[in-house]
Write a protein that holds these residues in place. Sequence first.
Motif, PDB file in Angstrom:
ATOM      1  N   GLY A  41       0.849  -1.185   0.000  1.00  0.00           N
ATOM      2  CA  GLY A  41       0.000   0.000   0.000  1.00  0.00           C
ATOM      3  C   GLY A  41       0.885   1.234   0.000  1.00  0.00           C
ATOM      4  O   GLY A  41       1.803   1.352  -0.807  1.00  0.00           O
ATOM      5  N   ASP A  42       0.623   2.147   0.937  1.00  0.00           N
ATOM      6  CA  ASP A  42       1.434   3.361   1.050  1.00  0.00           C
ATOM      7  C   ASP A  42       2.633   3.168   1.963  1.00  0.00           C
ATOM      8  O   ASP A  42       3.416   4.084   2.173  1.00  0.00           O
ATOM      9  N   LEU A  43       2.789   1.979   2.517  1.00  0.00           N
ATOM     10  CA  LEU A  43       3.896   1.675   3.415  1.00  0.00           C
ATOM     11  C   LEU A  43       5.045   1.061   2.625  1.00  0.00           C
ATOM     12  O   LEU A  43       4.832   0.170   1.807  1.00  0.00           O
ATOM     13  N   THR A  44       6.236   1.550   2.880  1.00  0.00           N
ATOM     14  CA  THR A  44       7.430   1.042   2.221  1.00  0.00           C
ATOM     15  C   THR A  44       8.371   0.492   3.286  1.00  0.00           C
ATOM     16  O   THR A  44       8.660   1.168   4.270  1.00  0.00           O
ATOM     17  N   VAL A  45       8.832  -0.737   3.076  1.00  0.00           N
ATOM     18  CA  VAL A  45       9.804  -1.348   3.976  1.00  0.00           C
ATOM     19  C   VAL A  45      11.127  -1.395   3.225  1.00  0.00           C
ATOM     20  O   VAL A  45      11.235  -2.053   2.201  1.00  0.00           O
ATOM     21  N   ASP A  46      12.121  -0.677   3.723  1.00  0.00           N
ATOM     22  CA  ASP A  46      13.450  -0.665   3.111  1.00  0.00           C
ATOM     23  C   ASP A  46      14.352  -1.534   3.982  1.00  0.00           C
ATOM     24  O   ASP A  46      14.763  -1.133   5.068  1.00  0.00           O
ATOM     25  N   TYR A  47      14.639  -2.743   3.492  1.00  0.00           N
ATOM     26  CA  TYR A  47      15.412  -3.704   4.282  1.00  0.00           C
ATOM     27  C   TYR A  47      16.878  -3.309   4.407  1.00  0.00           C
ATOM     28  O   TYR A  47      17.506  -3.612   5.412  1.00  0.00           O
ATOM     29  N   SER A  48      17.418  -2.652   3.392  1.00  0.00           N
ATOM     30  CA  SER A  48      18.833  -2.290   3.467  1.00  0.00           C
ATOM     31  C   SER A  48      19.059  -1.145   4.457  1.00  0.00           C
ATOM     32  O   SER A  48      20.051  -1.127   5.175  1.00  0.00           O
ATOM     33  N   GLU A  49      18.111  -0.199   4.528  1.00  0.00           N
ATOM     34  CA  GLU A  49      18.226   0.907   5.483  1.00  0.00           C
ATOM     35  C   GLU A  49      17.589   0.569   6.824  1.00  0.00           C
ATOM     36  O   GLU A  49      17.718   1.322   7.782  1.00  0.00           O
ATOM     37  N   ARG A  50      16.843  -0.561   6.854  1.00  0.00           N
ATOM     38  CA  ARG A  50      16.136  -0.993   8.054  1.00  0.00           C
ATOM     39  C   ARG A  50      15.187   0.090   8.544  1.00  0.00           C
ATOM     40  O   ARG A  50      15.189   0.466   9.714  1.00  0.00           O
ATOM     41  N   CYS A  51      14.356   0.578   7.604  1.00  0.00           N
ATOM     42  CA  CYS A  51      13.414   1.656   7.903  1.00  0.00           C
ATOM     43  C   CYS A  51      12.051   1.373   7.305  1.00  0.00           C
ATOM     44  O   CYS A  51      11.942   0.680   6.306  1.00  0.00           O
ATOM     45  N   LEU A  52      11.051   1.975   7.913  1.00  0.00           N
ATOM     46  CA  LEU A  52       9.700   1.994   7.368  1.00  0.00           C
ATOM     47  C   LEU A  52       9.402   3.414   6.931  1.00  0.00           C
ATOM     48  O   LEU A  52       9.776   4.371   7.610  1.00  0.00           O
ATOM     49  N   PHE A  53       8.719   3.547   5.807  1.00  0.00           N
ATOM     50  CA  PHE A  53       8.299   4.850   5.323  1.00  0.00           C
ATOM     51  C   PHE A  53       6.820   4.784   5.004  1.00  0.00           C
ATOM     52  O   PHE A  53       6.349   3.800   4.431  1.00  0.00           O
ATOM     53  N   PHE A  54       6.081   5.824   5.366  1.00  0.00           N
ATOM     54  CA  PHE A  54       4.687   5.933   4.966  1.00  0.00           C
ATOM     55  C   PHE A  54       4.556   7.194   4.144  1.00  0.00           C
ATOM     56  O   PHE A  54       4.787   8.291   4.642  1.00  0.00           O
ATOM     57  N   GLU A  55       4.210   7.022   2.863  1.00  0.00           N
ATOM     58  CA  GLU A  55       4.119   8.128   1.895  1.00  0.00           C
ATOM     59  C   GLU A  55       5.364   9.012   1.989  1.00  0.00           C
ATOM     60  O   GLU A  55       5.273  10.240   2.024  1.00  0.00           O
ATOM     61  N   GLY A  56       6.527   8.377   2.068  1.00  0.00           N
ATOM     62  CA  GLY A  56       7.795   9.105   2.090  1.00  0.00           C
ATOM     63  C   GLY A  56       8.244   9.569   3.461  1.00  0.00           C
ATOM     64  O   GLY A  56       9.382   9.980   3.630  1.00  0.00           O
ATOM     65  N   GLN A  57       7.376   9.501   4.468  1.00  0.00           N
ATOM     66  CA  GLN A  57       7.737   9.921   5.828  1.00  0.00           C
ATOM     67  C   GLN A  57       8.330   8.734   6.572  1.00  0.00           C
ATOM     68  O   GLN A  57       7.736   7.656   6.609  1.00  0.00           O
ATOM     69  N   ARG A  58       9.490   8.954   7.174  1.00  0.00           N
ATOM     70  CA  ARG A  58      10.183   7.884   7.895  1.00  0.00           C
ATOM     71  C   ARG A  58       9.530   7.642   9.255  1.00  0.00           C
ATOM     72  O   ARG A  58       9.284   8.580  10.004  1.00  0.00           O
ATOM     73  N   LEU A  59       9.246   6.378   9.548  1.00  0.00           N
ATOM     74  CA  LEU A  59       8.720   5.991  10.856  1.00  0.00           C
ATOM     75  C   LEU A  59       9.891   5.495  11.686  1.00  0.00           C
ATOM     76  O   LEU A  59      10.629   4.609  11.257  1.00  0.00           O
ATOM     77  N   GLY A  60      10.083   6.056  12.849  1.00  0.00           N
ATOM     78  CA  GLY A  60      11.193   5.651  13.701  1.00  0.00           C
ATOM     79  C   GLY A  60      10.872   4.368  14.448  1.00  0.00           C
ATOM     80  O   GLY A  60       9.993   4.348  15.296  1.00  0.00           O
ATOM     81  N   ARG A 109       2.297  -0.981  15.839  1.00  0.00           N
ATOM     82  CA  ARG A 109       0.956  -0.583  15.379  1.00  0.00           C
ATOM     83  C   ARG A 109       0.679   0.878  15.695  1.00  0.00           C
ATOM     84  O   ARG A 109       0.094   1.599  14.891  1.00  0.00           O
ATOM     85  N   SER A 110       1.073   1.309  16.880  1.00  0.00           N
ATOM     86  CA  SER A 110       0.859   2.694  17.298  1.00  0.00           C
ATOM     87  C   SER A 110       1.610   3.663  16.379  1.00  0.00           C
ATOM     88  O   SER A 110       1.077   4.695  15.982  1.00  0.00           O
ATOM     89  N   LYS A 111       2.828   3.313  16.039  1.00  0.00           N
ATOM     90  CA  LYS A 111       3.630   4.178  15.154  1.00  0.00           C
ATOM     91  C   LYS A 111       3.035   4.238  13.752  1.00  0.00           C
ATOM     92  O   LYS A 111       3.004   5.297  13.137  1.00  0.00           O
ATOM     93  N   ILE A 112       2.550   3.109  13.259  1.00  0.00           N
ATOM     94  CA  ILE A 112       1.917   3.087  11.935  1.00  0.00           C
ATOM     95  C   ILE A 112       0.573   3.811  11.989  1.00  0.00           C
ATOM     96  O   ILE A 112       0.215   4.547  11.064  1.00  0.00           O
ATOM     97  N   ALA A 113      -0.175   3.666  13.095  1.00  0.00           N
ATOM     98  CA  ALA A 113      -1.494   4.287  13.243  1.00  0.00           C
ATOM     99  C   ALA A 113      -1.428   5.808  13.237  1.00  0.00           C
ATOM    100  O   ALA A 113      -2.419   6.472  12.951  1.00  0.00           O
ATOM    101  N   ALA A 114      -0.257   6.367  13.525  1.00  0.00           N
ATOM    102  CA  ALA A 114      -0.103   7.817  13.464  1.00  0.00           C
ATOM    103  C   ALA A 114      -0.229   8.319  12.025  1.00  0.00           C
ATOM    104  O   ALA A 114      -0.451   9.514  11.798  1.00  0.00           O
ATOM    105  N   TYR A 115      -0.098   7.410  11.052  1.00  0.00           N
ATOM    106  CA  TYR A 115      -0.139   7.790   9.640  1.00  0.00           C
ATOM    107  C   TYR A 115      -1.341   7.226   8.883  1.00  0.00           C
ATOM    108  O   TYR A 115      -1.752   7.780   7.876  1.00  0.00           O
ATOM    109  N   THR A 116      -1.866   6.095   9.325  1.00  0.00           N
ATOM    110  CA  THR A 116      -2.956   5.444   8.588  1.00  0.00           C
ATOM    111  C   THR A 116      -3.796   4.572   9.513  1.00  0.00           C
ATOM    112  O   THR A 116      -3.314   4.131  10.554  1.00  0.00           O
TER     113      THR A 116
END
Length: 133
Positions: A41-60, A109-116
Amino acid sequence: MVHGFRYIVKPFSLMELEARVTAHLRREARRTFDAQIKFSGDLTVDYSERCLFFEGQRLGLAKKEFDIVELLSQNPGQVFTKERIYERIWGYDSMGDSSVVAEHIRRIRSKIAAYTDRAYIETVWGCGYKWRK
């Protein structure tokens, strides 16, 4: 460690050997995912950077939180019990119990829920958790 070889001091248990082989295979599997990105969906998992992004915004995410996301997202639809997640992320010989998994899932879930409102990690009641396909 000498030239990439790891040693286990004798005597050792078969459980320890299995845990070390599993950990080694997990590290090798991560190397094959270098620079790999997964879109859900709008969530991106970057395995090499070990980060989650939602619509380009980095989730810590904390290290263990990302480890859980990595495990679940690489196996969408597969149900993992709390015990299995704990063993895979914390290791067989770790002191503690699987109840920490529920707390980490809650934080993710809480961190993702801040965006969607979309739930990416689904609870399978009486069984465990899975990444929604």
